[in-house]
Scaffold this active site. Structure first.
Site, PDB file in Angstrom:
ATOM      1  N   PHE A  27       1.141  -2.612   7.825  1.00  0.00           N
ATOM      2  CA  PHE A  27      -0.466  -1.839   8.123  1.00  0.00           C
ATOM      3  C   PHE A  27      -0.922  -3.085   9.171  1.00  0.00           C
ATOM      4  CE2 PHE A  27       0.338  -1.089   3.322  1.00  0.00           C
ATOM      5  CZ  PHE A  27       0.801   0.009   3.657  1.00  0.00           C
ATOM      6  N   GLU A 160      15.334   0.082   2.912  1.00  0.00           N
ATOM      7  CA  GLU A 160      13.920  -0.212   2.626  1.00  0.00           C
ATOM      8  C   GLU A 160      13.698  -0.682   1.388  1.00  0.00           C
ATOM      9  OE1 GLU A 160      12.092   3.331   3.709  1.00  0.00           O
ATOM     10  OE2 GLU A 160      13.080   3.665   5.663  1.00  0.00           O
TER      11      GLU A 160
END
Length: 209
Positions: A27, A160
């Site tokens: 982010f 992931e």
């Protein structure tokens, strides 16, 4: 209700004085100095706000209108470590766009990756800002027609670090989980409440296909 009473201002009614990025990772954290027009006229003082910036998200509730079952997933969420019960949360399938995909394409891809579901049809539920006081994240939510007769197991992309448990249950049992407060993620709550309100006509729509 007149349109002007719904939205008072536009993109022309605020001003970014300065923007900086103190953190960039999965982010991005951006710090803004900005001001905006006031309802009684004039401008606000210049204020500082930190915004978490991330790519748009897409969620889908897989639903079998023949069996009247939904598919939900469970996975570990570090942001839920403060949850007294468990940081493993019950959710709907969801993901973000990293290749310029359109929201329906993301819903189809994520349903396959996270739950082993083949989406046969999609119906849009809603779209919304997740937490606009501190994030720019925008979210699309769908209901997806599936065949749930052979859905379950562990899914997700190992690269992931995804470890996702997929399970099916009757729609009425899922609605009860919401009522009992056992589902704590907004996309799951919104989509299940939407299905509870719209199930009968959606079944008629999809059972004719």
């Amino acid at each position: 209700m007149p349109e002007e009473k719904i939205n008072s201002f536009t993109q022309n009614d605020y001003e970014i004085v300065k923007r900086e990025v103190p953190y960039q990772g999965i982010f991005r954290m951006a710090r803004y100095q900005l001001r905006f027009r006031l309802y009684d006229g004039g401008w606000s003082n210049t204020l500082t706000r930190e915004i978490t910036e991330r790519k748009p998200g897409v969620g889908v509730l897989p639903y079998d209108p023949i069996l009247d079952h939904v598919v939900l997933i469970e996975q570990f969420r570090p942001g839920a470590m403060a949850n007294p019960q468990s940081p493993w949360l019950i959710e709907v399938v969801a993901g973000i766009s990293d290749k310029g995909e359109q929201p329906p394409d993301i819903a189809v891809r994520e349903a396959n990756e996270e739950a082993g579901c083949e989406i046969l049809d999609l119906y849009p539920i809603c779209e919304y800002f997740v937490s606009p006081g501190g994030s720019n994240e925008y979210f699309w939510l769908f209901c997806g027609r599936i065949d749930a007769s052979d859905i379950g197991g562990i899914h997700g992309l190992r690269e992931e670090n995804e470890d996702i448990r997929t399970f099916t249950l009757p729609a009425d049992e899922a609605f009860m989980l919401v009522q009992e407060g056992k589902i704590k993620t907004p996309p799951a709550i919104i989509s299940l409440q939407w299905l509870q309100l719209n199930r009968e006509w959606l079944k008629q729509l999809w059972q004719t296909k």
